[in-house]
Design an enzyme around this catalytic site. Structure first.
Site, PDB file in Angstrom:
ATOM      1  N   CYS A  68       0.829  -1.213   0.000  1.00 34.83           N
ATOM      2  CA  CYS A  68       0.000   0.000   0.000  1.00 34.83           C
ATOM      3  C   CYS A  68       0.863   1.263   0.000  1.00 34.83           C
ATOM      4  O   CYS A  68       1.573   1.531   0.972  1.00 34.83           O
ATOM      5  CB  CYS A  68      -0.910  -0.062   1.236  1.00 34.83           C
ATOM      6  SG  CYS A  68      -1.720   1.483   1.663  1.00 34.83           S
ATOM      7  N   CYS A 109       0.125   3.787   2.747  1.00 33.90           N
ATOM      8  CA  CYS A 109       0.599   3.238   4.033  1.00 33.90           C
ATOM      9  C   CYS A 109       2.084   3.540   4.219  1.00 33.90           C
ATOM     10  O   CYS A 109       2.530   3.856   5.324  1.00 33.90           O
ATOM     11  CB  CYS A 109       0.388   1.723   4.099  1.00 33.90           C
ATOM     12  SG  CYS A 109      -1.326   1.202   4.014  1.00 33.90           S
TER      13      CYS A 109
END
Length: 101
Positions: free
Chosen positions: A31, A34
């Site tokens: 991600c 993230c």
């Protein structure tokens, strides 16, 4: 203090039974957002001794992600006395993350 990696085995001890507010970071290695939030969360963990910072990898801990209803990542949740008091989805600047606390 550094962020604590949480799994279903240590969740109760680290999160539910914490005597401090807990910032949970739900993330995954693939991600992009993230990866933007992760260093900020680590920085907060190093700077703030009054809170506990925990990271939960949603790929490795799908049960915990489901328990929190995580549909998108990164998801940040703040817990106090075992209850979610604040939650946000998506990358956030440090000031917004701190304001959640």
């Amino acid at each position: 203090m550094s962020a604590i990696s949480v799994n279903k085995n240590n969740y109760g001890q680290e999160v539910l039974n914490s005597d401090k507010p807990v910032l949970l970071d739900f993330w995954a290695s693939w991600c992009g957002p993230c990866r933007m939030v992760s260093p900020i969360v680590d920085e907060i963990a190093a700077e703030r001794s009054d809170i506990k910072v925990c990271k939960i990898n949603v790929d490795e801990q799908p049960e915990l992600a489901a328990r929190f209803g995580v549909m998108s990542i990164p998801t940040l949740a703040v817990m106090k006395n075992g209850k979610v008091i604040n939650q946000a989805v998506g990358a956030r600047p440090k000031a917004q993350i701190l304001a959640m606390l």
